[in-house]
Design a protein around this motif. Structure first.
Motif, short mmCIF file in Angstrom:
data_model
loop_
_atom_site.label_atom_id
_atom_site.label_comp_id
_atom_site.label_asym_id
_atom_site.label_seq_id
_atom_site.Cartn_x
_atom_site.Cartn_y
_atom_site.Cartn_z
N LEU A 1 0.87 -1.18 0.00
CA LEU A 1 0.00 0.00 0.00
C LEU A 1 0.90 1.22 0.00
O LEU A 1 1.76 1.36 0.87
N GLU B 1 -4.22 6.77 -1.42
CA GLU B 1 -3.65 5.48 -1.12
C GLU B 1 -3.87 4.56 -2.33
O GLU B 1 -4.96 4.55 -2.89
N THR C 1 -1.01 -8.00 5.89
CA THR C 1 -1.85 -7.39 6.93
C THR C 1 -3.30 -7.46 6.46
O THR C 1 -3.57 -7.57 5.25
N ARG D 1 -5.41 -5.16 6.33
CA ARG D 1 -5.75 -4.00 5.50
C ARG D 1 -5.30 -4.24 4.05
O ARG D 1 -6.05 -3.99 3.11
N LEU D 2 -4.10 -4.76 3.91
CA LEU D 2 -3.59 -5.03 2.57
C LEU D 2 -4.43 -6.12 1.89
O LEU D 2 -4.78 -6.02 0.71
N SER E 1 -7.57 -6.83 2.43
CA SER E 1 -8.89 -6.34 2.01
C SER E 1 -8.75 -5.39 0.82
O SER E 1 -9.61 -5.36 -0.07
N THR E 2 -7.65 -4.62 0.77
CA THR E 2 -7.44 -3.73 -0.39
C THR E 2 -7.23 -4.57 -1.66
O THR E 2 -7.74 -4.23 -2.73
#
Lengths: 109, 358
Positions: free
Chosen positions: A63, A75, B7, B9-10, B12-13
């Motif tokens: 990210l 982002e 992670t 978050r990664l 789900s992204t």
């Protein structure tokens, strides 16, 4: 005449052995005198299409915060792209890669 | 290959990224179906304008010649709409760069245009002329099977059980919509019916193979540019080979048909409207291939069967028969079955030994 854009992406990946998308896109923007969010998004779509077709693999997802000119930073996902054996075969089929393994140059007849 | 522990978050992204690509792929395929369905209104209306309305039903060779003329003028107008599209997207330069690579790349678009143009359209008109329009519509419904099989054999496109099931349900929906009309057409006392059956096979083979053949070039080129190349070649095939050959070697009035068409403003309005639908229908079709694959793109494109009847009902105020609802439910259900595939599966369309860290 210059190579078409997807051809350029593939040949650069071949010459450099693999590349993170930001660097590859930056290189392409410079080569084709492109700029702005639309051009960057179009190149991301092209890379997604190449991945879906199995010509390249996207590894090491990260990210990152992407900044383009004076547009608000956002982002974004970033990948490290590499050619697959199928990608190499398809490059040979379509003349982007010679039988001796050399990729087409940016400018070619 | 084992994916490293990302992670949450990664993870789900990544999922959102793949889901967005899948959604865009299905949206493009749905636009294909909508615009293909809309195309039937101007496409049919054109037959009610001069010079086409004056051609008697039994003069098959003249009707086929008229179809060839109509298809060429139509392809020219499609080319203009695509030029506008690629001009706005800033891809005209890439179009030129792709077209010139004929020997290794754009020849596949030339072959795709032969499959989708002269083979499929001509076959479809043969099926219409020698058996009937319903038979032509039903045979066309099978083109995704051909596309999926060719794509599977030729470059190992993955078709999951779920995608195959969705494809079958959509085709059954199409059969329910058009099938009952077949009883009046097939098996009649017609000694030339075999030409119609041959035409039906040609149309299913032609449209099915077009996707798989075009995808071979689209692997290394842009889909917007690809469709522009495909229509450039179609214009050349009709304009340089087929129409001049018909004019030179037959007594068919090709020049007269062409002149009367372009001189009739009403006919040209229908051609322009049909071309706008067709240009962007095909653009959406090719764009869907690169995101969800030939098999899925063609199967969702098959929903044109529903949209064609809806558009015709809207313009003629003639309600479709009751069994249309059954067909509608089946086709929508089939689409949802296909859309229910995991985004990660659709993110990689080919069997690839070098798997991704997805």
């Amino acid at each position: 005449m210059k190579l078409h854009i997807k051809g350029f992406l593939l040949t650069r990946l071949h010459q450099l052995g693999g590349m993170r998308d930001q660097a590859l896109i930056e290189l392409t923007l410079q080569a084709y005198s492109l700029q702005g969010r639309y051009a960057i998004n179009s190149l991301h779509v092209a890379l997604d299409e190449l991945s879906a077709a199995g010509l390249v693999v996207r590894n090491e997802p990260q990210l990152i915060t992407e900044t383009v000119g004076d547009i608000l930073p956002r982002e974004a996902l970033s990948f490290y792209y590499q050619l697959t054996p199928f990608g190499l075969t398809r490059m040979e089929d379509t003349g982007l890669l010679a039988k001796d393994g050399t990729a087409m140059e940016e400018y070619c007849a | 290959m084992q994916a490293p522990p990302y992670t949450a978050r990664l993870q789900s992204t990544l999922h959102r990224h793949y889901a967005r690509n899948q959604r865009w792929g299905f949206m493009w395929a749905l636009w294909t179906a909508i615009l293909w369905g809309a195309w039937y209104v101007p496409g049919t209306a054109l037959w009610f304008e001069s010079p086409y309305v004056d051609i008697p039903q039994d003069q098959q060779s003249l009707r086929l010649a008229a179809t060839a003329v109509m298809t060429w003028v139509h392809a020219l107008a499609v080319f203009v709409f695509l030029l506008l599209w690629n001009g706005v997207l800033g891809k005209v330069g890439d179009y030129a760069r792709t077209m010139v690579r004929f020997r290794r790349i754009s020849k596949w678009y030339a072959l795709a245009s032969l499959c989708g143009g002269p083979m499929a359209i001509f076959g479809s008109y043969m099926a219409m002329g020698y058996v009937g329009p319903v038979f032509a519509a039903v045979t066309s419904l099978f083109y995704p099977v051909i596309g999926a099989v060719v794509a599977r054999l030729w470059y190992r496109e993955k078709i999951s059980t779920r995608a195959a099931l969705g494809m079958v349900i959509i085709m059954m929906g199409g059969l329910v919509i058009y099938g009952p009309g077949l009883f009046g057409e097939v098996g009649g006392d017609n000694s030339h019916a075999w030409l119609g059956y041959l035409g039906g096979i040609m149309s299913a083979l032609g449209w099915g193979m077009e996707g798989a053949v075009a995808a071979r070039a689209m692997d290394v080129t842009d889909p917007d540019v690809g469709i522009h190349c495909r229509f450039s070649f179609e214009i050349l095939f009709w304009g340089i080979l087929i129409l001049p050959a018909l004019a030179l070697f037959t007594s068919l009035p090709i020049g007269e048909l062409l002149l009367t068409t372009v001189q009739n403003p009403k006919a040209m309005v229908w051609i322009v409207l049909a071309s706008a639908c067709h240009a962007y229908c095909y653009t959406a079709f090719y764009k869907s291939f690169s995101l969800i694959g030939v098999g899925r793109g063609e199967a969702i494109g098959n929903l044109y069967a529903v949209f064609a009847l809806l558009f015709i009902a809207a313009f003629t105020l003639q309600m479709p028969p009751w069994y249309f609802l059954v067909g509608l439910i089946l086709t929508v259900a089939g689409s949802f079955v296909m859309f229910g595939e995991s985004a990660e599966t659709v993110a990689q369309l080919r069997d690839n030994p070098a798997g991704e860290h997805a």
